[in-house]
Design a protein around this motif. Sequence first.
Motif, PDB file in Angstrom:
ATOM      1  N   ILE A  60       0.843  -1.208   0.000  1.00 50.07           N
ATOM      2  CA  ILE A  60       0.000   0.000   0.000  1.00 50.07           C
ATOM      3  C   ILE A  60       0.873   1.251   0.000  1.00 50.07           C
ATOM      4  CG2 ILE A  60      -1.679   1.325   1.344  1.00 50.07           C
ATOM      5  CD1 ILE A  60      -2.794  -1.343   2.357  1.00 50.07           C
ATOM      6  N   ASP A  61       1.953   1.203   0.781  1.00 50.70           N
ATOM      7  CA  ASP A  61       2.859   2.350   0.841  1.00 50.70           C
ATOM      8  C   ASP A  61       3.496   2.609  -0.523  1.00 50.70           C
ATOM      9  OD1 ASP A  61       4.364   4.361   2.434  1.00 50.70           O
ATOM     10  OD2 ASP A  61       6.082   3.136   1.852  1.00 50.70           O
ATOM     11  N   LEU A  62       3.834   1.533  -1.230  1.00 50.09           N
ATOM     12  CA  LEU A  62       4.408   1.682  -2.567  1.00 50.09           C
ATOM     13  C   LEU A  62       3.438   2.403  -3.486  1.00 50.09           C
ATOM     14  CD1 LEU A  62       6.473  -0.908  -4.506  1.00 50.09           C
ATOM     15  CD2 LEU A  62       4.507   0.102  -5.636  1.00 50.09           C
ATOM     16  N   VAL A  63       2.153   2.032  -3.425  1.00 52.66           N
ATOM     17  CA  VAL A  63       1.136   2.679  -4.262  1.00 52.66           C
ATOM     18  C   VAL A  63       0.928   4.129  -3.841  1.00 52.66           C
ATOM     19  CG1 VAL A  63      -1.293   2.638  -4.949  1.00 52.66           C
ATOM     20  CG2 VAL A  63      -0.017   0.493  -4.734  1.00 52.66           C
ATOM     21  N   LEU A  64       0.873   4.374  -2.516  1.00 55.65           N
ATOM     22  CA  LEU A  64       0.646   5.737  -2.016  1.00 55.65           C
ATOM     23  C   LEU A  64       1.761   6.687  -2.438  1.00 55.65           C
ATOM     24  CD1 LEU A  64      -0.696   5.151   1.617  1.00 55.65           C
ATOM     25  CD2 LEU A  64      -1.977   5.890  -0.389  1.00 55.65           C
ATOM     26  N   ASN A  65       2.978   6.169  -2.582  1.00 56.14           N
ATOM     27  CA  ASN A  65       4.091   7.032  -2.980  1.00 56.14           C
ATOM     28  C   ASN A  65       3.909   7.605  -4.377  1.00 56.14           C
ATOM     29  OD1 ASN A  65       5.656   6.908  -0.625  1.00 56.14           O
ATOM     30  ND2 ASN A  65       6.505   4.939  -1.196  1.00 56.14           N
ATOM     31  N   PHE A  66       3.116   6.925  -5.222  1.00 59.87           N
ATOM     32  CA  PHE A  66       2.815   7.460  -6.547  1.00 59.87           C
ATOM     33  C   PHE A  66       1.784   8.590  -6.480  1.00 59.87           C
ATOM     34  CE2 PHE A  66       4.550   3.358  -7.949  1.00 59.87           C
ATOM     35  CZ  PHE A  66       5.353   3.778  -9.004  1.00 59.87           C
ATOM     36  N   PHE A  67       1.081   8.682  -5.349  1.00 57.26           N
ATOM     37  CA  PHE A  67       0.037   9.692  -5.193  1.00 57.26           C
ATOM     38  C   PHE A  67       0.362  10.692  -4.082  1.00 57.26           C
ATOM     39  CE2 PHE A  67      -1.983   6.056  -7.139  1.00 57.26           C
ATOM     40  CZ  PHE A  67      -2.779   6.634  -8.140  1.00 57.26           C
ATOM     41  N   THR A  68       1.637  10.755  -3.703  1.00 53.39           N
ATOM     42  CA  THR A  68       2.068  11.714  -2.680  1.00 53.39           C
ATOM     43  C   THR A  68       2.909  12.798  -3.322  1.00 53.39           C
ATOM     44  OG1 THR A  68       2.104   9.967  -0.991  1.00 53.39           O
ATOM     45  CG2 THR A  68       3.308  11.994  -0.506  1.00 53.39           C
ATOM     46  N   SER A  69       2.502  14.039  -3.143  1.00 54.19           N
ATOM     47  CA  SER A  69       3.247  15.174  -3.703  1.00 54.19           C
ATOM     48  C   SER A  69       4.657  15.191  -3.128  1.00 54.19           C
ATOM     49  CB  SER A  69       2.534  16.486  -3.372  1.00 54.19           C
ATOM     50  OG  SER A  69       1.196  16.451  -3.803  1.00 54.19           O
ATOM     51  N   ILE A  70       5.560  15.812  -3.858  1.00 58.87           N
ATOM     52  CA  ILE A  70       6.947  15.906  -3.397  1.00 58.87           C
ATOM     53  C   ILE A  70       7.322  17.366  -3.193  1.00 58.87           C
ATOM     54  CG2 ILE A  70       7.692  13.732  -4.423  1.00 58.87           C
ATOM     55  CD1 ILE A  70       8.780  15.265  -6.786  1.00 58.87           C
ATOM     56  N   LEU A  71       8.265  17.590  -2.295  1.00 57.09           N
ATOM     57  CA  LEU A  71       8.735  18.940  -1.999  1.00 57.09           C
ATOM     58  C   LEU A  71      10.093  19.164  -2.638  1.00 57.09           C
ATOM     59  CD1 LEU A  71       7.781  19.192   1.777  1.00 57.09           C
ATOM     60  CD2 LEU A  71       6.670  20.368  -0.108  1.00 57.09           C
ATOM     61  N   LYS A  72      10.193  20.214  -3.429  1.00 55.60           N
ATOM     62  CA  LYS A  72      11.463  20.593  -4.034  1.00 55.60           C
ATOM     63  C   LYS A  72      11.621  22.102  -3.915  1.00 55.60           C
ATOM     64  CE  LYS A  72      12.492  16.958  -7.427  1.00 55.60           C
ATOM     65  NZ  LYS A  72      12.782  16.676  -8.858  1.00 55.60           N
ATOM     66  N   ASP A  73      12.691  22.501  -3.225  1.00 49.51           N
ATOM     67  CA  ASP A  73      12.950  23.931  -3.019  1.00 49.51           C
ATOM     68  C   ASP A  73      11.735  24.625  -2.425  1.00 49.51           C
ATOM     69  OD1 ASP A  73      15.476  23.609  -4.169  1.00 49.51           O
ATOM     70  OD2 ASP A  73      14.671  23.929  -6.184  1.00 49.51           O
ATOM     71  N   ARG A  74      11.116  23.931  -1.432  1.00 52.68           N
ATOM     72  CA  ARG A  74       9.961  24.459  -0.699  1.00 52.68           C
ATOM     73  C   ARG A  74       8.724  24.628  -1.580  1.00 52.68           C
ATOM     74  NH1 ARG A  74      12.153  28.787   3.824  1.00 52.68           N
ATOM     75  NH2 ARG A  74      13.681  27.394   4.765  1.00 52.68           N
ATOM     76  N   LEU A  75       8.737  24.023  -2.747  1.00 56.39           N
ATOM     77  CA  LEU A  75       7.572  24.036  -3.622  1.00 56.39           C
ATOM     78  C   LEU A  75       6.947  22.652  -3.620  1.00 56.39           C
ATOM     79  CD1 LEU A  75       8.910  26.045  -6.695  1.00 56.39           C
ATOM     80  CD2 LEU A  75       7.432  26.883  -4.864  1.00 56.39           C
ATOM     81  N   VAL A  76       5.623  22.607  -3.518  1.00 61.22           N
ATOM     82  CA  VAL A  76       4.907  21.340  -3.530  1.00 61.22           C
ATOM     83  C   VAL A  76       4.593  20.982  -4.977  1.00 61.22           C
ATOM     84  CG1 VAL A  76       2.870  20.093  -2.733  1.00 61.22           C
ATOM     85  CG2 VAL A  76       3.911  21.832  -1.277  1.00 61.22           C
ATOM     86  N   ILE A  77       5.190  19.902  -5.460  1.00 58.74           N
ATOM     87  CA  ILE A  77       4.963  19.444  -6.841  1.00 58.74           C
ATOM     88  C   ILE A  77       3.893  18.360  -6.804  1.00 58.74           C
ATOM     89  CG2 ILE A  77       5.998  18.322  -8.849  1.00 58.74           C
ATOM     90  CD1 ILE A  77       8.656  19.546  -8.010  1.00 58.74           C
TER      91      ILE A  77
END
Length: 459
Positions: A60-77
């Motif tokens: 489940i965690d593997l799948v959720l990682n595809f749907f979790t936004s990432i932070l780059k330079d304090r910007l939410v992608i």
Amino acid sequence: MSILKNMIHPNSPYKRIWDLFVFLCITYFAIEVPIRLVFPHKLTVGVTHFERFIQIIFGIDLVLNFFTSILKDRLVIQNKKIVAKTYLKSWFLIDFLSAFPFDLFGGFFFEYFGVTDSLKILRLLRSVRVFELFKSLRMLALGADSEDRFKLIEVINPMTFRLIFFVYWTSLFAHWVACGWIYLTPEFLADKDIYTRYIRSLYWSVTTLTTIGYGDITPTTNPQTIYTMGVMILGVGIYGYVIGNISTLLSNLDISRVTFQEKLNTINSFIKYKKLPPQLANRIRSYYINLWENKHGIDETEIWNQLPSGIKIDVSMFLHNHLISVVPFFKNAPEELKREVVLELKPAYYMKGDVIFREGDVPHNMYFLSKGQVEVIKEKTGELLATLNSGSFFGEMSLIDDSLRTATIRAGSYCDVYTLSKDAFSEILRHHPSFAKHINVIALERKQHQSSFKESDES
């Protein structure tokens, strides 16, 4: 908007709870897998179901990682393609190998690769992710306003976090080294139970990693010798890292006290250079010592000057609104005026026995007593007229008229005071003409009262 709804914010409180749960599952496998490899035993039905449940969690965690936004330079992608591409290049392979149920396909892997349970060691790869999860758990996400859905606060001091993380990884690594020693030395205490064998192996692991090495347990074969040399080399690195971190931790444990001591040394040098008399020198030292005991070396003015105006006003209202609200002519003042007043308050500190102002002095400030006690004294007779405690105010009439001080104010203890200057208050009144009229009425009534009092006194 659909993308925003489908994506999970990385700092969501629910995501933090999930990360904690995954962290505990990883820790379980990091401890359990090596033990099972060196002490093979048949699992009970309950343990088998529990481990299957953990594998489902990893999936489940593997799948959720595809749907979790990432932070780059304090910007939410939140773009799904970018998130997926980033994940596939980073942790996907490790997460997949740790979640894949190799045991369900044991016959296939034994037939083609000659291995079965040994593939479970791939679950240890996920332990590498502990660093990322542990780091994220150091921060706590709190709900915020609509413009900034989540705000982070640091719940563990960086130095404390480094120490906890180091203890965690060192303990885990010592466990792995102990299991490795048993694997290479199957004859080691073969006549003892598995608990004794593990504890003695862990003892060897700790003494070797800490470079103590009593020599009561020594390698006898070439593989054991090579393994021991590798552990020794790692132990030297760990030992150096421990000493460096502990010394850094201790030196930064109370950096404000170190700074205060340096300042006190500078003050002593100043006193010696200027050849100040002992009584005056002791008053100076006493002032700084009391400042340390009550303020812990915090330079409030320096912090204040670095804050942006918006935050400064909000902090001032929180800290000082109760002080100015007890002043009669501030009670019904508009909120905007109060915000300007608290922004103009300046900190001041007085030692016991210090005279804050004397009877007959030209007034320039009114005072808000945040902490301590002051005495109101009649200068000519020395009579104690009143004692004011924390939360009180005095000298307020200096803001609305030009009369001289009518009494002497002396600090009865260490006093933490905030002052409002007459010039600053006049500038504030210029921005609030309606309130200025109210102040003028109060000043006029006071003058009439003083003149009538003088006439009755003369008659």
